[in-house]
Design a protein around this motif. Structure first.
Motif, short mmCIF file in Angstrom:
data_model
loop_
_atom_site.label_atom_id
_atom_site.label_comp_id
_atom_site.label_asym_id
_atom_site.label_seq_id
_atom_site.Cartn_x
_atom_site.Cartn_y
_atom_site.Cartn_z
N HIS A 25 0.79 -1.23 0.00
CA HIS A 25 0.00 0.00 0.00
C HIS A 25 0.82 1.29 0.00
O HIS A 25 0.27 2.36 -0.24
CB HIS A 25 -0.94 0.01 1.22
N PHE A 26 2.12 1.20 0.27
CA PHE A 26 2.93 2.42 0.34
C PHE A 26 3.26 2.96 -1.05
O PHE A 26 3.99 2.32 -1.82
CB PHE A 26 4.23 2.16 1.11
N GLY A 27 2.74 4.14 -1.36
CA GLY A 27 3.05 4.78 -2.63
C GLY A 27 4.24 5.71 -2.48
O GLY A 27 5.01 5.61 -1.53
N HIS A 28 4.37 6.66 -3.43
CA HIS A 28 5.48 7.62 -3.39
C HIS A 28 5.07 8.88 -2.64
O HIS A 28 3.92 9.02 -2.23
CB HIS A 28 5.90 7.97 -4.83
N ASP A 198 3.20 2.12 -9.56
CA ASP A 198 3.24 2.91 -8.33
C ASP A 198 2.59 4.27 -8.57
O ASP A 198 2.26 4.62 -9.71
CB ASP A 198 4.69 3.07 -7.87
N ASN A 213 3.19 -0.84 -4.55
CA ASN A 213 4.54 -0.35 -4.24
C ASN A 213 5.53 -1.17 -5.07
O ASN A 213 5.65 -2.38 -4.88
CB ASN A 213 4.78 -0.56 -2.73
N ASP A 214 6.24 -0.52 -6.01
CA ASP A 214 7.16 -1.26 -6.87
C ASP A 214 8.62 -1.09 -6.46
O ASP A 214 9.53 -1.38 -7.24
CB ASP A 214 6.96 -0.87 -8.35
N ASP A 215 8.84 -0.61 -5.23
CA ASP A 215 10.20 -0.40 -4.74
C ASP A 215 10.62 -1.42 -3.67
O ASP A 215 11.78 -1.82 -3.62
CB ASP A 215 10.36 1.01 -4.15
N SER A 219 6.91 -6.30 -1.30
CA SER A 219 5.74 -5.99 -2.13
C SER A 219 5.87 -6.66 -3.50
O SER A 219 4.93 -7.30 -3.99
CB SER A 219 5.62 -4.47 -2.30
#
Length: 268
Positions: A25-28, A198, A213-215, A219
């Motif tokens: 769930h963490f975006g930028h 993201d 989250n693609d980092d 995730s």
């Protein structure tokens, strides 16, 4: 009643709780976001966009069903992820289901100039034959060194696509901003694009968006686990269909029942 309907609707194969635990769930940062990701953003917290995991779960199911269908048809799905935290995960997950992947630098023209790429792949096979039949040892020491270096370079960049003898049926990308060249090539050839997207990316470039989250490696691993599981189901379906067809062909044909005697034969 409406709340209960929503609960039932979101009761999918993918559990929201497991996505939450993996940090999907963490975006930028909010200042780096792409406004086109607004439909997938749940809220803002401490200057960071939080992705709506109910929508992520729904999109994973949707993408999984489509990928399973492509795999069942016999087409390959090419995985693309050259960022450090995704490389090992993608090579492992894609390797488990025998799908091609690119985790080193994207070779320009990989799709749009596929014939040339195939020639490079065949070059590896030629070198291997030279080593097998003894031709390699007839070369000078300097030439052998050059050929070995070429073989290593080709293996590093293209070794994972050796079995991809034709254009893939789809692309699965981790981080579409980083892999923009791959995205453009697939778009030119109308190859369906599946991707983890993201909050800093434009989802309109992708056919099947998985907001995530693609980092973070956790995730990426979680999404890839679900995706490759769906593909594995498609491959299993294809295998069972082939076995059923082969069994049907191998089964002995029943002999036709003898025809009833005609009136003339009965009289005789």
């Amino acid at each position: 009643m409406l709340i209960q309907q929503n609960v039932n609707y979101y009761k999918m194969a993918v559990e929201v709780k497991e996505l939450l635990e993996a940090g999907v769930h963490f975006g930028h940062l909010t200042r780096k976001w792409d406004p086109n990701m607004a439909p997938y953003v749940y809220m803002e917290r401490n200057g960071i966009h939080i992705i709506n995991l109910y929508k992520t779960a729904a999109k994973i199911d949707e993408a999984g069903a489509a990928l399973a269908k492509i795999a069942a048809s016999g087409r390959k799905i090419l995985f693309v992820a050259t960022k450090k935290q995704a490389k090992d995960i993608v090579s492992e997950k894609a390797g488990e289901i025998n799908m091609p992947y690119i985790t080193e630098r994207w070779p320009g023209g990989m799709l749009t100039n596929f014939v040339t790429i195939r020639k490079a792949v065949k070059k590896m096979a030629t070198i291997d034959r030279m080593k097998k039949d003894g031709t390699f040892m007839t070369l000078s020491k300097k030439e052998r060194l050059q050929v070995d270096r070429l073989r290593s370079k080709l293996e590093k960049n293209l070794g994972s696509i050796t079995d991809m003898t034709r254009l893939p049926g789809a692309l699965f990308v981790v981080d579409i901003k980083r892999e923009h060249i791959a995205i453009k090539e697939a778009q030119k050839l109308n190859i369906p694009i599946f991707a983890m997207v993201d909050t800093n990316s434009d989802p309109r470039q992708v056919d099947y968006v998985i907001p995530a989250n693609d980092d973070a490696s956790k995730s990426i691993n979680k999404i890839l686990t679900h995706v490759t599981s769906s593909i594995a189901q498609g491959l299993a379906e294809r295998k069972s269909e082939k076995e059923a067809t082969a069994a049907a062909k191998a089964a002995p044909k029943k002999e036709a029942a003898p025809a009833k005697a005609t009136a003339t034969e009965e009289e005789e």
